[in-house]
Design a protein around this motif. Structure first.
Motif, PDB file in Angstrom:
ATOM      1  N   GLN A  69       0.770  -1.281   0.022  1.00 41.06           N
ATOM      2  CA  GLN A  69      -0.060   0.009   0.143  1.00 41.06           C
ATOM      3  C   GLN A  69       0.898   1.218  -0.001  1.00 41.06           C
ATOM      4  O   GLN A  69       0.328   2.423   0.391  1.00 41.06           O
ATOM      5  CB  GLN A  69      -0.794   0.165   1.185  1.00 41.06           C
ATOM      6  N   TYR A 122      -4.356   2.259  -3.964  1.00 38.44           N
ATOM      7  CA  TYR A 122      -5.089   1.294  -4.767  1.00 38.44           C
ATOM      8  C   TYR A 122      -5.718   2.105  -5.835  1.00 38.44           C
ATOM      9  O   TYR A 122      -6.180   1.569  -6.760  1.00 38.44           O
ATOM     10  CB  TYR A 122      -5.859   0.325  -3.993  1.00 38.44           C
ATOM     11  N   LEU A 152      -9.759  -2.325  -0.969  1.00 39.33           N
ATOM     12  CA  LEU A 152      -8.477  -2.750  -0.775  1.00 39.33           C
ATOM     13  C   LEU A 152      -8.325  -4.400  -0.976  1.00 39.33           C
ATOM     14  O   LEU A 152      -7.465  -4.856  -1.334  1.00 39.33           O
ATOM     15  CB  LEU A 152      -8.303  -2.461   0.964  1.00 39.33           C
TER      16      LEU A 152
END
Length: 138
Positions: free
Chosen positions: A33, A37, A48
């Motif tokens: 991350q 995203y 996610l």
């Protein structure tokens, strides 16, 4: 029909090896991350969890592409590239061609501007490894 020399094929497969390695690093960075995203997959990811699935698949697929590039180098050094690996690179080239089209219609400018030239380049290089190669001097 264009039939690249052994030297061109070696350069192309080494370039693919480097690019697929870098792409795998990118996908690992995305999984951690470090890149939000929302900027991945043309801005089409909605969660996610979806990102984890797509990036894991991408990592596995790029691992296969990397393995294929390494195998190609091994075969070219032996003087004969079998049809199965050439078919793999036909498939890889086609995948990157489709990916290039997808990048052109991405929701994010980042993907359109950065990923489109990369995937187009990967497609051309992959297709350059498809024509039959046999070293007549081996």
């Amino acid at each position: 029909m264009w039939n690249p020399s052994r030297k061109i094929r070696i350069i192309a497969s080494r370039m693919l090896t480097v690019l697929f390695s870098l792409t795998m690093i990118f996908h690992v960075v995305a999984l951690f991350q470090i890149i939000p995203y929302q900027y991945l997959w043309g801005g089409r990811l909605s969660s996610l969890e979806e990102m984890y699935v797509m990036e894991t698949v991408s990592l596995l697929v790029n691992g296969f592409f990397l393995w294929s590039s390494i195998r190609y180098l091994q075969y070219i050094n032996q003087g004969l590239v079998p049809i199965w690996i050439r078919l793999v690179f036909s498939f890889i080239g086609f995948i990157f061609l489709l990916n290039t089209i997808g990048n052109l219609v991405a929701f994010t400018n980042l993907e359109t501007l950065l990923a489109t030239p990369v995937t187009a380049f990967l497609s051309v290089i992959s297709f350059s490894l498809v024509p039959k190669y046999e070293n007549k001097t081996s």
